[in-house]
Scaffold this motif. Structure first.
Motif, PDB file in Angstrom:
ATOM      1  N   LEU A   1      -6.430   1.802   5.066  1.00  0.00           N
ATOM      2  CA  LEU A   1      -6.677   0.419   4.665  1.00  0.00           C
ATOM      3  C   LEU A   1      -8.127   0.132   5.005  1.00  0.00           C
ATOM      4  CD1 LEU A   1      -6.045  -2.492   3.876  1.00  0.00           C
ATOM      5  CD2 LEU A   1      -5.030  -2.820   6.124  1.00  0.00           C
TER       6      LEU A   1
ATOM      7  N   PHE B   1      -6.764   2.356   0.226  1.00  0.00           N
ATOM      8  CA  PHE B   1      -6.583   1.005  -0.275  1.00  0.00           C
ATOM      9  C   PHE B   1      -7.746   0.133   0.212  1.00  0.00           C
ATOM     10  CE2 PHE B   1      -4.856  -3.247  -0.483  1.00  0.00           C
ATOM     11  CZ  PHE B   1      -4.013  -3.224  -1.594  1.00  0.00           C
TER      12      PHE B   1
ATOM     13  N   ILE C   1       0.866  -1.175   0.000  1.00  0.00           N
ATOM     14  CA  ILE C   1       0.000   0.000   0.000  1.00  0.00           C
ATOM     15  C   ILE C   1       0.901   1.223   0.000  1.00  0.00           C
ATOM     16  CG2 ILE C   1      -1.823   1.229   1.233  1.00  0.00           C
ATOM     17  CD1 ILE C   1      -2.535  -1.414   2.598  1.00  0.00           C
TER      18      ILE C   1
ATOM     19  N   THR D   1      -2.818   7.374   4.950  1.00  0.00           N
ATOM     20  CA  THR D   1      -2.984   6.080   4.301  1.00  0.00           C
ATOM     21  C   THR D   1      -4.168   5.368   4.955  1.00  0.00           C
ATOM     22  OG1 THR D   1      -0.598   6.004   4.137  1.00  0.00           O
ATOM     23  CG2 THR D   1      -1.794   3.978   3.614  1.00  0.00           C
TER      24      THR D   1
END
Lengths: 255, 258, 255
Positions: free
Chosen positions: B197, B43, B37, B195
């Protein structure tokens, strides 16, 4: 059954009728059959008079004070030992396995059954009462503390760990507050037991306290005293539980 | 050393097996999974139940170790849970004894951030997730959507590199869910290059939110295919021809599986 | 696997075993150096074992145990006969519930042992007095659980039964079945509680029973017999609860 006390005036009809009927039977009907009736079946009014006498000469408050002191000391000692012990059992599985066996052997023994050994070790008086009160409340507090820790949802642990809690912070900020409701349940059950056992211990091995007071009524041939004592014991037990419930609400506003 | 080139999360040949103590059986949950990632990416892991989505999430969060292979965050092996990888749970997992404000402040308190800064930060995030006026409410007084706003604010407030979201909208009703998808995009705009997930089983949600969509297959969990999306958000998944095509493709991939 | 888990279980008893060994050694070799009446205050566990065997051989232990058990079962059965039907009526009729509520609310918090002096006055030292104490102590758990069971019935199920063509008796039967888990819980709680209370009651006023056995042991200063009595009381209570929970699982497999 909190609803038992949230009554409308109309709901008291049966209660009032029962009391009136009791007064009539005890005053007029029963004496016709039994000359000794007053010493067996006192009318409600005699109970009120007895209460009045004992309040005015201060004896009632003396006995209440003695009983309450014993419960407070025994119960606090039980809480102070059982909660940390329970927490330690929740934290270390090996220690818990060992302790559980000891607890499982002792727990089925009714707290009343400790009275003779308490008397043997401490003699008649405060200490034996405090001892059996301690025994009576310690197990329910201990077992509920352990159950409280078991009931902490794993997802709350995970959530705290992923927000940066270490082991110590996890304990103070998550496990302790999460287990608190169950600990309070243990305290409430423990206190109810403590109060019940106190009465028995004072019946058997004491020269003061409410349990002694009602036993004394038998020696004095004063059944109205016994009735009054029973009602007071019930009332105080009820007030103690309300006290803990209030504490519960104050301590846990999120519930 | 400049780390800006290292991926935020990287799985290298990761396998995970579970052993049922009672039955003595072993179950292969993840079979040789590798992917990375990039920083700032949204993601999405998409897959049917049993595809090991949650297992990947638990590995990255540090709740469980892999049986084989390596799981890296910012180039370093993961050794357990950390605030650098804050989690938003499907079941909210709010602390019932803390108010909204205290729930959001939890991670900051764990980091021992001074009270003053903490207060400002909490006020900021209450505002960002649109819960002004609810700071002193307890979780039980909130609706499902509001609870999840707290869960999101709590994970963002610790200012982690990576935020892990485990079907965060899965427990909500359809209408609230659609609303929260838009809200999530708006909230994340406030965060610069975070970021994310994101685990889901909803194709629609993946297409609306993801920069990259990793499709998993079930039993054992394997990487099936990866899709890239460069369309700006908010996206219209009903008009963009490329997304429509992807939608068909994803349906085909997932439904053949079950 | 089986051997491992057996080993695991046995190893959990290490702490208990350790305590017993330390106690034995302390009572035999260390305590007597400091205390002249050591064997009176804290005899070793082995002395208890010896006394238990003697009492068993003699048949006294069984006799006392049976006396206590008979009192509990008769008292609880009598309480059940009154409490369960009354609970059903109170659960169904809000008028009866509201009218009897205050009266029962006054009586409920009075600990059963507090009834001992007045009942001694009424019945003297008789089995009837013991039955009464058990009756009064176990009446409320059964009553409250029965009411709760009736109140917890899902009205939707009643409608479902009616729409499937159930007539009144059939509906009533379904209702009883629905309340049965709560009622069983009440009976089970009461049997446990009855076993607790009988000990206290027999300690104050009886010439048989395990409660009497331990008070007598104290008066006669046979401390090891106290161990035996306490352990026997605990063991019977434990076995009784095990048996009941097994019985419940067989009778009510759906809960």
């Amino acid at each position: 059954m909190r609803r038992f006390l949230s009554v409308r005036v109309w709901d008291l009809t049966t209660t009032v009728l029962v009391v009136v009927l009791w007064e009539i039977v005890a005053d007029y009907i029963y004496p016709a059959f039994n000359a000794n009736s007053r010493n067996i079946f006192p009318p409600p009014w005699a109970v009120v008079q007895t209460a009045g006498n004992l309040i005015s000469n201060g004896e009632l408050f003396h006995h209440i004070g003695v009983s309450l002191l014993r419960v407070v000391v025994g119960f606090s000692a039980a809480a102070l030992i059982a909660i940390p012990l329970g927490l330690s059992m929740g934290a270390w599985p090996g220690w818990r396995r060992q302790m559980s066996v000891v607890v499982e052997v002792l727990r089925p023994i009714p707290p009343f059954a400790w009275i003779p050994i308490g008397l043997l070790w401490f003699g008649v008086g405060d200490t034996q009462s405090i001892f059996v009160i301690f025994i009576a409340s310690v197990f329910s507090i201990l077992l509920n503390t352990v159950a409280g820790i078991d009931a902490v949802e794993p997802i709350l642990r995970r959530s705290a760990l992923s927000l940066g809690a270490d082991r110590r912070k996890l304990f103070y900020h998550v496990i302790l507050p999460a287990a608190l409701p169950q600990i309070v349940v243990g305290l409430r059950i423990g206190l109810a037991f403590a109060w019940m056992v106190l009465v028995a211990s004072e019946l058997i091995g004491s020269t003061s306290g409410l349990g002694y007071l009602i036993l004394d009524s038998r020696n004095l041939g004063l059944p109205s005293l016994a009735f009054m004592g029973m009602l007071i014991i019930g009332l105080i037990g009820y007030i103690l539980d309300i006290g803990l419930r209030t504490l519960e609400r104050m301590l846990m506003p999120w519930r | 050393m400049d780390l800006s080139g290292t991926p935020a999360v990287e799985l290298r040949n990761v396998s995970k097996t579970f052993t049922s103590a009672k039955l003595g059986e072993t179950l292969l949950a993840l079979d040789n999974v590798s992917f990375s990632i990039q920083r700032g990416q949204f993601f999405v892991i998409l897959g049917p139940s049993g595809s090991g989505k949650t297992t990947i999430l638990n590995l990255v969060a540090g709740f469980e170790p892999p049986t084989h292979g390596q799981v890296l965050a910012m180039g370093k092996p993961i050794r357990g849970p950390s605030w650098q990888r804050a989690v938003v749970f499907q079941e909210h997992a709010l602390f019932p004894w803390l108010t909204v404000a205290d729930n959001i402040a939890f991670g900051l308190r764990m980091k021992e951030i001074p009270k003053r800064t903490r207060r400002d930060k909490v006020a900021e995030y209450i505002d960002v997730v649109g819960l002004s006026g609810f700071a002193d409410k307890y979780p039980k007084e909130l609706s499902g959507g509001m609870k999840q706003r707290v869960g999101i604010a709590r994970a963002l407030a610790v200012d982690s590199d990576i935020v892990i979201m485990d079907e965060p909208l899965g427990a909500l009703d359809a209408q609230t869910r659609a609303e929260m998808q838009g809200e999530l995009l708006r909230i994340l705009q406030h965060e610069k290059r975070k970021t994310v997930l994101f685990v889901t089983h909803s194709i629609e949600e993946a297409l609306k939110l993801g920069d990259e969509i990793l499709v998993m297959s079930a039993r054992p969990g394997r990487v099936k295919q990866v899709f890239h999306l460069s369309q700006a958000r908010p996206r219209s998944i009903l008009t963009d021809p490329e997304i429509l095509q992807m939608n068909v493709e994803l349906h085909r991939l997932l439904h053949r599986d079950t | 696997m089986a051997v491992m888990s057996l080993m695991g279980r046995l190893s959990a008893g290490l702490l208990l075993l350790g305590i017993l060994i330390v106690w034995e050694l302390f009572s035999r070799f260390i305590f007597p150096h400091y205390e002249a009446s050591a064997t009176l205050i804290l005899p070793p566990p082995s002395a208890g074992l010896r006394d238990a065997l003697a009492l068993l051989q003699h048949g006294a232990l069984t006799e006392h145990a049976l006396a206590s058990m008979r009192r509990v079962y008769v008292g609880v059965a009598a309480a059940a006969v009154f409490a369960i039907p009354l609970g059903v009526v109170m659960g169904l009729s809000s008028l009866v519930f509201r009218q009897l509520g205050p009266l029962l609310g006054i009586l409920r918090p009075i600990p059963p042992v507090a009834w001992i002096p007045i009942t001694l006055l009424w019945f003297g030292v008789t089995d009837a007095q013991q039955y009464f104490i058990i009756f009064i102590g176990t009446f409320f758990p059964m009553l409250l659980n029965t009411i709760a069971g009736v109140h917890a019935l899902d009205p939707l199920l009643q409608r479902a039964a009616l729409s499937l063509g159930a007539d009144r008796p059939a509906l009533f039967e379904q209702m009883l079945r629905g309340a049965l888990p709560h009622i069983c819980l009440g009976v089970r709680t009461s049997l446990g509680l009855g076993w607790f209370i009988i000990v206290a009651s027999e300690m104050v006023s009886a010439s048989t029973g395990l409660g009497f056995l331990i008070t007598e042991a104290r008066t006669a200063m046979i401390t090891e017999r106290l161990y035996v009595g306490m352990f026997a009381i605990g063991l019977i209570g434990f076995l009784q609860d095990r048996l009941l929970s097994r019985l419940q699982r067989r009778m009510l497999p759906w809960i």
